[in-house]
Design a protein around this motif. Structure first.
Motif, PDB file in Angstrom:
ATOM      1  N   SER A  21       0.939  -1.193  -0.002  1.00 21.05           N
ATOM      2  CA  SER A  21      -0.111  -0.066  -0.104  1.00 21.05           C
ATOM      3  C   SER A  21       0.794   1.268  -0.017  1.00 21.05           C
ATOM      4  O   SER A  21       1.994   1.485   0.652  1.00 21.05           O
ATOM      5  CB  SER A  21      -0.846   0.169   1.204  1.00 21.05           C
ATOM      6  OG  SER A  21      -1.709  -1.080   1.241  1.00 21.05           O
ATOM      7  N   GLU A  26      -5.099   3.522   1.329  1.00 21.55           N
ATOM      8  CA  GLU A  26      -4.794   2.177   0.683  1.00 21.55           C
ATOM      9  C   GLU A  26      -5.133   1.299   1.183  1.00 21.55           C
ATOM     10  O   GLU A  26      -5.537   0.035   1.204  1.00 21.55           O
ATOM     11  CB  GLU A  26      -3.653   2.479  -0.285  1.00 21.55           C
ATOM     12  CG  GLU A  26      -3.684   1.305  -1.401  1.00 21.55           C
ATOM     13  CD  GLU A  26      -2.613   1.630  -2.574  1.00 21.55           C
ATOM     14  OE1 GLU A  26      -2.139   0.422  -2.834  1.00 21.55           O
ATOM     15  OE2 GLU A  26      -2.088   2.628  -2.460  1.00 21.55           O
ATOM     16  N   GLU A  30      -7.668  -1.935   1.497  1.00 20.61           N
ATOM     17  CA  GLU A  30      -7.528  -3.228   1.347  1.00 20.61           C
ATOM     18  C   GLU A  30      -7.980  -4.202   2.443  1.00 20.61           C
ATOM     19  O   GLU A  30      -8.409  -5.247   2.493  1.00 20.61           O
ATOM     20  CB  GLU A  30      -6.138  -3.558   0.933  1.00 20.61           C
ATOM     21  CG  GLU A  30      -5.621  -4.969   0.658  1.00 20.61           C
ATOM     22  CD  GLU A  30      -6.321  -5.347  -0.655  1.00 20.61           C
ATOM     23  OE1 GLU A  30      -6.329  -6.838  -0.906  1.00 20.61           O
ATOM     24  OE2 GLU A  30      -7.003  -4.544  -1.413  1.00 20.61           O
TER      25      GLU A  30
END
Length: 244
Positions: A21, A26, A30
């Motif tokens: 990431s 991010e 995830e």
């Protein structure tokens, strides 16, 4: 029960997310997607959101879908709910069946309108005043059995350290950026004062008073007036040499 191989696979996926990431957002995105996928079954999608509570204000920083974020935001609009409580009080909150649980009647009624029947919220272990929780929603009552609760606990325990570090880094970066912006503003004002001193052959105090007067007369901020003066020389804006 969760087997060692399942726990290892989850651990590897989560650590890969940390390494791959680019930023905190991010990584959390995830994490939300991995959590939802790992618990979902064919025809039975689990929704996942991650609540971050900073300065007592909750916000969803990541979610597996727009529907998951909408479930979180219902609680924020009401100022309370299972996920807000899990974050704020650092306790696991499990609503096995929204039709039978009476702890948050207005919240559960509104979430129920979207077809949700059960909720599980597990808090992360973070530092200082930062609080967070992993929020899971299902259309089925009694969906979060012992196995599901154990998996959710694994997601949280395996990523709490990474999230602590990510939050610390974000706070440090934010502080550094704020300090840099402040120094940039101060530099522009100081350079403008120097220009006024040279042009008017006056003292530093007198130059600063002239700058303040111009700011007041034009009804614009001091650093904006200063920037205009510096830019008027045609050499570009003043820059601060600041490393962090």
């Amino acid at each position: 029960m969760v087997t060692d191989s399942t726990a290892t696979a989850i651990n590897e996926r989560l650590h890969q997310a940390v390494l791959s990431s680019a930023d905190v957002e991010e990584f959390l995105g995830e994490l939300a997607r991995v959590s939802a996928r790992s618990l979902s079954e064919p025809g039975d999608e689990i929704l996942c959101g991650i609540t971050l509570l900073r300065q007592r204000k909750p916000a969803t920083v990541a979610s597996s879908s727009a529907a998951a974020q909408a479930m979180d935001e219902i609680q924020y609009s009401l100022g309370d709910g299972p996920c807000v409580t899990a974050s704020r009080e650092q306790v696991v909150v499990h609503l096995a069946d929204l039709d039978e649980d009476e702890r948050w009647p207005e919240c559960t009624a509104r979430v129920r309108e979207h077809g949700m029947r059960s909720i599980l919220a597990v808090p992360f272990q973070l530092d200082g005043g930062t609080r967070a929780a992993l929020n899971l929603y299902s259309h089925r009552p009694h969906r979060f059995d012992e196995r599901a609760r154990e998996l959710a606990t694994i997601f949280v325990s395996q990523t709490s350290m990474a999230l602590r570090l990510a939050v610390r880094f974000a706070q440090t970066s934010e502080t550094a950026e704020n300090l840099k912006a402040t120094l940039e503003t101060r530099t522009g004002i100081d350079v403008a004062v120097g220009i006024i001193m040279a042009q008017n052959r006056c003292s530093q105090a007198e130059a600063f008073e002239l700058l303040k007067a111009a700011s007041s007369t034009r009804n614009v901020k001091l650093h904006t007036v200063a920037s205009a003066i510096v830019d008027g020389l045609g050499h570009g804006p003043a820059r601060t040499h600041f490393e962090y």
